[in-house]
Design a protein around this motif. Structure first.
Motif: not given
Length: 131
Positions: A22, A38, A69-70, A72-74, A76-77
């Motif tokens: 990441r 983050r 949203t960010e 959630s995306d992070l 998932q990554e």
């Protein structure tokens, strides 16, 4: 003399693995002060040794980002990254089990979006002679 398993330093190894995957996102086992926008925190939240050479390690991964949203995306990554993990600290991961998928869990202390998920890593180690 008996034999014993050499168990991995799982939290530290997963922190390093996720940090490498990441790039640019801070990953640690403790929340820094000040906390970056983050951030990923890895906590060992349980587990058990199943026999002399195998261990089940439960990890909870908490993910913060500026927006829901960010976050959630992070999450998932990071979840996808762990699916590709084949060893930690030189010890084989022979199974990854999802205990709880990504869940919105807003941080009440920081009033910021946060997601978390929990996985169990099944590790197989080699035996060494005990002194």
């Amino acid at each position: 003399m008996g034999e014993r398993g050499q168990y991995a330093a799982v939290e530290a190894a997963v922190v390093n693995y996720l940090f490498d995957r990441r790039g640019g996102v801070e990953v640690a086992t403790e929340v820094p002060n000040p906390m970056p926008e983050r951030f990923i925190k890895v906590d060992r939240t349980g587990g058990r040794r199943t026999n002399k050479v195998t261990e089940r390690v439960q990890l909870t991964v908490l993910v913060w980002a500026p927006t829901k949203t960010e976050a959630s995306d992070l999450a998932q990554e990071a979840r996808g990254d762990l699916d590709e993990l084949d060893s930690v600290d030189g010890v084989s991961v022979y199974l990854l089990e999802e205990v709880g998928g990504p869940t919105s869990d807003p941080d009440p202390d920081r009033s910021s979006p946060r997601y978390l998920f929990t996985v169990a890593l099944y590790l197989r180690t080699a035996l060494t002679r005990a002194p």
